[in-house]
Design a protein around this motif. Structure first.
Motif, PDB file in Angstrom:
ATOM      1  N   ASN A  48       0.834  -1.188   0.000  1.00  0.00           N
ATOM      2  CA  ASN A  48       0.000   0.000   0.000  1.00  0.00           C
ATOM      3  C   ASN A  48       0.880   1.253   0.000  1.00  0.00           C
ATOM      4  O   ASN A  48       2.113   1.161  -0.013  1.00  0.00           O
ATOM      5  CB  ASN A  48      -0.990  -0.009   1.170  1.00  0.00           C
ATOM      6  N   LYS A  49       0.247   2.415   0.016  1.00  0.00           N
ATOM      7  CA  LYS A  49       0.978   3.676  -0.086  1.00  0.00           C
ATOM      8  C   LYS A  49       1.952   3.864   1.086  1.00  0.00           C
ATOM      9  O   LYS A  49       3.099   4.276   0.892  1.00  0.00           O
ATOM     10  CB  LYS A  49      -0.019   4.833  -0.153  1.00  0.00           C
ATOM     11  N   THR A  50       1.512   3.542   2.280  1.00  0.00           N
ATOM     12  CA  THR A  50       2.370   3.694   3.453  1.00  0.00           C
ATOM     13  C   THR A  50       3.611   2.816   3.353  1.00  0.00           C
ATOM     14  O   THR A  50       4.725   3.243   3.653  1.00  0.00           O
ATOM     15  CB  THR A  50       1.587   3.346   4.740  1.00  0.00           C
ATOM     16  N   GLN A  51       3.420   1.590   2.897  1.00  0.00           N
ATOM     17  CA  GLN A  51       4.556   0.681   2.730  1.00  0.00           C
ATOM     18  C   GLN A  51       5.509   1.183   1.647  1.00  0.00           C
ATOM     19  O   GLN A  51       6.723   1.060   1.780  1.00  0.00           O
ATOM     20  CB  GLN A  51       4.056  -0.719   2.390  1.00  0.00           C
ATOM     21  N   LEU A  52       4.961   1.741   0.580  1.00  0.00           N
ATOM     22  CA  LEU A  52       5.800   2.307  -0.480  1.00  0.00           C
ATOM     23  C   LEU A  52       6.626   3.471   0.047  1.00  0.00           C
ATOM     24  O   LEU A  52       7.826   3.570  -0.231  1.00  0.00           O
ATOM     25  CB  LEU A  52       4.931   2.758  -1.658  1.00  0.00           C
ATOM     26  N   VAL A  53       6.013   4.336   0.827  1.00  0.00           N
ATOM     27  CA  VAL A  53       6.728   5.473   1.424  1.00  0.00           C
ATOM     28  C   VAL A  53       7.846   4.969   2.330  1.00  0.00           C
ATOM     29  O   VAL A  53       8.983   5.455   2.269  1.00  0.00           O
ATOM     30  CB  VAL A  53       5.750   6.380   2.210  1.00  0.00           C
ATOM     31  N   GLU A  54       7.553   3.990   3.164  1.00  0.00           N
ATOM     32  CA  GLU A  54       8.558   3.437   4.075  1.00  0.00           C
ATOM     33  C   GLU A  54       9.710   2.804   3.301  1.00  0.00           C
ATOM     34  O   GLU A  54      10.874   2.970   3.671  1.00  0.00           O
ATOM     35  CB  GLU A  54       7.923   2.428   5.019  1.00  0.00           C
ATOM     36  N   LYS A  55       9.408   2.097   2.223  1.00  0.00           N
ATOM     37  CA  LYS A  55      10.449   1.466   1.414  1.00  0.00           C
ATOM     38  C   LYS A  55      11.365   2.517   0.780  1.00  0.00           C
ATOM     39  O   LYS A  55      12.586   2.384   0.805  1.00  0.00           O
ATOM     40  CB  LYS A  55       9.828   0.585   0.339  1.00  0.00           C
ATOM     41  N   THR A  94      13.710  11.153   4.569  1.00  0.00           N
ATOM     42  CA  THR A  94      12.765  11.189   5.678  1.00  0.00           C
ATOM     43  C   THR A  94      11.440  10.662   5.145  1.00  0.00           C
ATOM     44  O   THR A  94      11.175  10.708   3.929  1.00  0.00           O
ATOM     45  CB  THR A  94      12.571  12.618   6.221  1.00  0.00           C
ATOM     46  N   LYS A  95      10.603  10.177   6.025  1.00  0.00           N
ATOM     47  CA  LYS A  95       9.307   9.663   5.585  1.00  0.00           C
ATOM     48  C   LYS A  95       8.444  10.789   5.002  1.00  0.00           C
ATOM     49  O   LYS A  95       7.675  10.562   4.074  1.00  0.00           O
ATOM     50  CB  LYS A  95       8.580   8.968   6.731  1.00  0.00           C
ATOM     51  N   VAL A  96       8.592  11.992   5.530  1.00  0.00           N
ATOM     52  CA  VAL A  96       7.832  13.130   5.020  1.00  0.00           C
ATOM     53  C   VAL A  96       8.241  13.420   3.575  1.00  0.00           C
ATOM     54  O   VAL A  96       7.388  13.623   2.706  1.00  0.00           O
ATOM     55  CB  VAL A  96       8.049  14.384   5.906  1.00  0.00           C
ATOM     56  N   PHE A  97       9.543  13.417   3.291  1.00  0.00           N
ATOM     57  CA  PHE A  97      10.024  13.669   1.934  1.00  0.00           C
ATOM     58  C   PHE A  97       9.598  12.549   0.992  1.00  0.00           C
ATOM     59  O   PHE A  97       9.142  12.807  -0.129  1.00  0.00           O
ATOM     60  CB  PHE A  97      11.553  13.820   1.941  1.00  0.00           C
ATOM     61  N   ALA A  98       9.702  11.314   1.445  1.00  0.00           N
ATOM     62  CA  ALA A  98       9.297  10.171   0.618  1.00  0.00           C
ATOM     63  C   ALA A  98       7.797  10.228   0.323  1.00  0.00           C
ATOM     64  O   ALA A  98       7.370   9.964  -0.806  1.00  0.00           O
ATOM     65  CB  ALA A  98       9.662   8.864   1.313  1.00  0.00           C
ATOM     66  N   ARG A  99       6.993  10.608   1.323  1.00  0.00           N
ATOM     67  CA  ARG A  99       5.549  10.725   1.114  1.00  0.00           C
ATOM     68  C   ARG A  99       5.240  11.832   0.114  1.00  0.00           C
ATOM     69  O   ARG A  99       4.363  11.689  -0.746  1.00  0.00           O
ATOM     70  CB  ARG A  99       4.818  10.991   2.424  1.00  0.00           C
ATOM     71  N   ASP A 100       5.984  12.945   0.164  1.00  0.00           N
ATOM     72  CA  ASP A 100       5.795  14.030  -0.794  1.00  0.00           C
ATOM     73  C   ASP A 100       6.100  13.560  -2.221  1.00  0.00           C
ATOM     74  O   ASP A 100       5.390  13.913  -3.164  1.00  0.00           O
ATOM     75  CB  ASP A 100       6.673  15.236  -0.450  1.00  0.00           C
ATOM     76  N   ILE A 101       7.142  12.758  -2.377  1.00  0.00           N
ATOM     77  CA  ILE A 101       7.499  12.232  -3.699  1.00  0.00           C
ATOM     78  C   ILE A 101       6.381  11.321  -4.216  1.00  0.00           C
ATOM     79  O   ILE A 101       5.927  11.462  -5.356  1.00  0.00           O
ATOM     80  CB  ILE A 101       8.835  11.462  -3.650  1.00  0.00           C
ATOM     81  N   VAL A 102       5.934  10.393  -3.386  1.00  0.00           N
ATOM     82  CA  VAL A 102       4.879   9.458  -3.789  1.00  0.00           C
ATOM     83  C   VAL A 102       3.597  10.225  -4.130  1.00  0.00           C
ATOM     84  O   VAL A 102       2.963   9.972  -5.160  1.00  0.00           O
ATOM     85  CB  VAL A 102       4.635   8.399  -2.687  1.00  0.00           C
ATOM     86  N   ASP A 103       3.214  11.178  -3.278  1.00  0.00           N
ATOM     87  CA  ASP A 103       2.017  11.982  -3.549  1.00  0.00           C
ATOM     88  C   ASP A 103       2.140  12.734  -4.864  1.00  0.00           C
ATOM     89  O   ASP A 103       1.192  12.795  -5.650  1.00  0.00           O
ATOM     90  CB  ASP A 103       1.756  12.978  -2.411  1.00  0.00           C
ATOM     91  N   ASN A 104       3.308  13.295  -5.125  1.00  0.00           N
ATOM     92  CA  ASN A 104       3.531  14.051  -6.354  1.00  0.00           C
ATOM     93  C   ASN A 104       3.405  13.145  -7.578  1.00  0.00           C
ATOM     94  O   ASN A 104       2.786  13.512  -8.574  1.00  0.00           O
ATOM     95  CB  ASN A 104       4.900  14.725  -6.315  1.00  0.00           C
ATOM     96  N   VAL A 105       3.988  11.962  -7.516  1.00  0.00           N
ATOM     97  CA  VAL A 105       3.899  11.022  -8.639  1.00  0.00           C
ATOM     98  C   VAL A 105       2.447  10.631  -8.882  1.00  0.00           C
ATOM     99  O   VAL A 105       1.955  10.685 -10.017  1.00  0.00           O
ATOM    100  CB  VAL A 105       4.770   9.765  -8.384  1.00  0.00           C
ATOM    101  N   PHE A 106       1.725  10.246  -7.832  1.00  0.00           N
ATOM    102  CA  PHE A 106       0.336   9.841  -7.990  1.00  0.00           C
ATOM    103  C   PHE A 106      -0.533  10.990  -8.492  1.00  0.00           C
ATOM    104  O   PHE A 106      -1.414  10.792  -9.336  1.00  0.00           O
ATOM    105  CB  PHE A 106      -0.230   9.280  -6.689  1.00  0.00           C
ATOM    106  N   ALA A 125      11.850   5.625   1.827  1.00  0.00           N
ATOM    107  CA  ALA A 125      12.577   6.303   2.896  1.00  0.00           C
ATOM    108  C   ALA A 125      13.763   5.463   3.366  1.00  0.00           C
ATOM    109  O   ALA A 125      14.867   5.982   3.562  1.00  0.00           O
ATOM    110  CB  ALA A 125      11.645   6.598   4.061  1.00  0.00           C
ATOM    111  N   GLU A 126      13.546   4.176   3.496  1.00  0.00           N
ATOM    112  CA  GLU A 126      14.615   3.291   3.964  1.00  0.00           C
ATOM    113  C   GLU A 126      15.693   3.092   2.892  1.00  0.00           C
ATOM    114  O   GLU A 126      16.885   3.196   3.172  1.00  0.00           O
ATOM    115  CB  GLU A 126      14.018   1.937   4.343  1.00  0.00           C
ATOM    116  N   GLU A 127      15.258   2.823   1.672  1.00  0.00           N
ATOM    117  CA  GLU A 127      16.202   2.491   0.605  1.00  0.00           C
ATOM    118  C   GLU A 127      17.077   3.669   0.198  1.00  0.00           C
ATOM    119  O   GLU A 127      18.248   3.512  -0.103  1.00  0.00           O
ATOM    120  CB  GLU A 127      15.435   1.966  -0.614  1.00  0.00           C
ATOM    121  N   TYR A 128      16.501   4.873   0.193  1.00  0.00           N
ATOM    122  CA  TYR A 128      17.258   6.050  -0.263  1.00  0.00           C
ATOM    123  C   TYR A 128      17.641   6.988   0.868  1.00  0.00           C
ATOM    124  O   TYR A 128      18.131   8.088   0.616  1.00  0.00           O
ATOM    125  CB  TYR A 128      16.450   6.792  -1.331  1.00  0.00           C
ATOM    126  N   GLU A 129      17.376   6.568   2.104  1.00  0.00           N
ATOM    127  CA  GLU A 129      17.713   7.354   3.293  1.00  0.00           C
ATOM    128  C   GLU A 129      17.062   8.731   3.251  1.00  0.00           C
ATOM    129  O   GLU A 129      17.682   9.747   3.554  1.00  0.00           O
ATOM    130  CB  GLU A 129      19.230   7.449   3.467  1.00  0.00           C
TER     131      GLU A 129
END
Length: 100
Positions: free
Chosen positions: A2-9, A17-29, A11-15
């Motif tokens: 799901n979206k939360t798991q994608l954000v966590e992945k 923050t979860k906030v930045f990763a969530r912004d990227i995912v939201d922007n793509v979607f 954030a972890e893989e590219y080091e």
């Protein structure tokens, strides 16, 4: 996934923050949704294509009462996976033999 798991992945893989990763995912979607809403096709190489398909109005039946009804015309999103993605689902992985 799901979206939360994608954000966590991400954030972890590219080091990130979860906030930045969530912004990227939201922007793509959001970008994908905006493009599809304009009736443009979205093509992601190696993943697949998204496009709007229009369904015409048609007759139908109410499953509860059996009465004939009119089903209104509608627009749906169709996804066609890339050949490489489809092929990767059907490949058999070779079992590794264990050496004792």
């Amino acid at each position: 996934m799901n979206k939360t798991q994608l954000v966590e992945k991400l954030a972890e893989e590219y080091e990130f923050t979860k906030v930045f990763a969530r912004d990227i995912v939201d922007n793509v979607f959001n970008s994908l949704a905006e493009t599809i809403q304009k009736r443009d096709e979205v093509s992601i190489s190696g993943f697949g294509n998204f496009k709007v398909a229009e369904r015409q109005a048609r007759p139908g039946r109410n499953p509860r009462t059996g009465e004939p009804i009119k089903i209104a015309a509608s627009k749906n999103i169709k996804f066609k996976p890339a050949t490489s993605l489809r092929a990767s689902l059907n490949t058999k992985k070779r079992a590794r033999s264990k050496k004792a």
